[in-house]
Design an enzyme around this catalytic site. Sequence first.
Site, mmCIF file in Angstrom:
data_model
loop_
_atom_site.group_PDB
_atom_site.id
_atom_site.type_symbol
_atom_site.label_atom_id
_atom_site.label_comp_id
_atom_site.label_asym_id
_atom_site.label_seq_id
_atom_site.Cartn_x
_atom_site.Cartn_y
_atom_site.Cartn_z
ATOM 1 N N GLU A 1 29.588 36.226 0.723
ATOM 2 C CA GLU A 1 30.981 36.374 0.331
ATOM 3 C C GLU A 1 31.371 35.390 -0.765
ATOM 4 O OE1 GLU A 1 32.927 38.733 1.151
ATOM 5 O OE2 GLU A 1 31.907 39.623 2.861
ATOM 6 N N ARG B 1 32.490 36.981 -4.387
ATOM 7 C CA ARG B 1 33.916 36.795 -4.712
ATOM 8 C C ARG B 1 34.136 35.627 -5.670
ATOM 9 N NH1 ARG B 1 37.649 38.588 0.411
ATOM 10 N NH2 ARG B 1 36.044 39.546 1.700
ATOM 11 N N ASP C 1 25.241 48.309 3.338
ATOM 12 C CA ASP C 1 25.770 49.005 2.168
ATOM 13 C C ASP C 1 25.271 48.520 0.810
ATOM 14 O OD1 ASP C 1 27.151 46.633 2.587
ATOM 15 O OD2 ASP C 1 29.146 47.532 2.528
ATOM 16 N N GLU D 1 36.742 51.184 -1.414
ATOM 17 C CA GLU D 1 35.546 51.983 -1.677
ATOM 18 C C GLU D 1 35.835 53.407 -2.154
ATOM 19 O OE1 GLU D 1 34.578 48.463 0.425
ATOM 20 O OE2 GLU D 1 35.920 50.076 1.112
#
Length: 677
Positions: free
Chosen positions: A204, A208, A353, A527
């Site tokens: 993360e 980010r 994913d 998404e």
Amino acid sequence: MSLAGPRNVNGYRHQQDETWGSAGANGFSRSNISAKLDGYFDKRELPMYKDKPYNYASSRRKPIWQKWRFTFSILFLLVGLLYWIGIFSPTSTKAKVKDTSKSTWSWLNKPAGPKVDWDERREKVKDAFIMSWDGYHKHAWGNDLYHPTSKRGTQMTSAGMGWIIVDALDTLIIMNLTSRLSDAREWITNSLNYEQDQEVNTFETTIRMLGGLLSAHYLSTSFPRMAPLAEDDQGTPGEDLYLEKATDLADRLLGAFDSESGVPYASVNLKTLKGIRSHADDGASSTAEATSLQLEFKYLASLTGEKDYWEKAEKVMKVVDDNGEEDGLLPIFIYAHDGTFRGHNIRLGSRGDSYYEYLIKQYLQTSEEEPIYLDLWNQALNGVRKHLITYTKKSHFTILAERPNGLQSDLQPKMDHLVCFMPGTIALAATGGTTVAEAKKAGNWGKKQQADLDLAIELTKTCWGMYKTTATGLAPEITFFEIDNPPRSEADGPPIPPADPVPDASAEWKDDYVIKNQDAHNLQRPETVETLFYMWRITGEEKYREWGWEMFRSFVNYTQLEGDAGFTSVANVLEVPPRLRDNMESFWLAETLKYFYFLFSPTDLLPLESIVINTEAHIFPRFKLGRGLTTGWERKPRDQHGKIIVKEAVVEEKKKDAPEEGVKDLVGEKKGDKRSR
């Protein structure tokens, strides 16, 4: 769970686990009452991680008081029932949604004219971003988390990480919001300091924070007319601010890669630079998290010439691929200490994913000069079609399902909203970022590309249906589907595809969608609009923009708060008006609104064939290999199922240790073997 709070906060790790979900140690969802009671006793909040669903299962040992609560939870039944209806809830509220009929958003209730003004619609998205940003600036400036219904902010670390500010930098630039960008840049200059004795999630923080800084560097240097600031000008002391901060952060994150295998640990301490194994899941890292750092570190390597960034990120791909998983589909957990997988759960939702997303994007990032990643992508997509694609029972919507117990186990007809990145990614892979018309003109179109695009089109319909089947027009976090028994596969022959979903309350197609109450929240995820953006850019079909506009209207109608607080996430999309959650996700600013803005913009705004977009919607340029940066690994030979040919692998090992005179004999063992890539 990975992104920890200050170490002097007692029980913080437990709080972290409980905030991320309401699932038990076995991974199955607990009762709603139990989950609500957990929240009542634990009100510390963390951002909803992109790779983890809300119903995230912690496998950690529970504290004794928690066991007691479980044993005697029946005593709290009355409290639980009251909490369930919202009296005590820390994550849902009866706060009012703004009355759009009496505000600057009154245009939402007016019928569309004969001609659509997409520039005007784009400006409405910018208005939503400004309202969200200004609410954060007024009520929570500098905080990592923003709770708009209670108008307050909280930190994830003692000094803060700039979680929202850094994540939104490139959106500010793209939307040309110069004064607000100046405020953000000033905060980064004066307040952002990564020298903190703090454990952070490797993935993360990379996608980010590192991604946000690198994207801001790219846009501010390559497009100086976007939100121009004098401080960015060449020759000024601050011209490399974003790159300097990115390099500082990346050097700290590299400690996560110092495992025996090279697979990164789930977390890293920013001060000690020590990697830290996951506090859940038997210490295993998430497969998606370990394999979705490559775009960021490889771009930084190209900027700085530092090969260490490249080599550490690249090594992960080799270790993962050397497991030789069937048909390119990977279990969702991997051990950092030895690089082997934990369990057999196969899915393209949470924890799986972005591994697949970054395969094709690594190929595109280096200007198609690393075909190994195209090979990996094609193998994985073929595996998806073979093992995970099925169709709904009545209306034949195409779904990308899961195999929780391995490829030979039963199919589970479930899609996280996270899976809706996949249709757009398939379309991107089919053309490389050009339009279909351009690909055909260039001779880069054939049966495979058309079949892949057809799959993308059908999966996009399914994701769009997640929005059209709810009362609010907003998708739930997770959707289940009614399917045939046994499930129909692509090999059985695809059924006649359904028409596009329409919002008819009596429509039969809605019977194929099953939304469970515990999955009915909406976290402002990007998404589906991400996929609509790719589908619009690649096919040129206007309907994808219209679908996006309907989605945007629903977000404004049901998630904008009264007053100046901005927007929040939703506790239940099946209710009108919906119960609201007290959190604005950073990806609302970094991704969701950015993709809406892109969708309604002209196609010459950052053309797809010149960029790659990371899994947090941060923009990087494509570049060519050079300066010592090259593909440093090869795939082991595979059979037709993608499994490593063990005999050849053993021979190669023997050759390393064999005397020179024995090499010919060893080579002879392989004669006549046929390799299938």
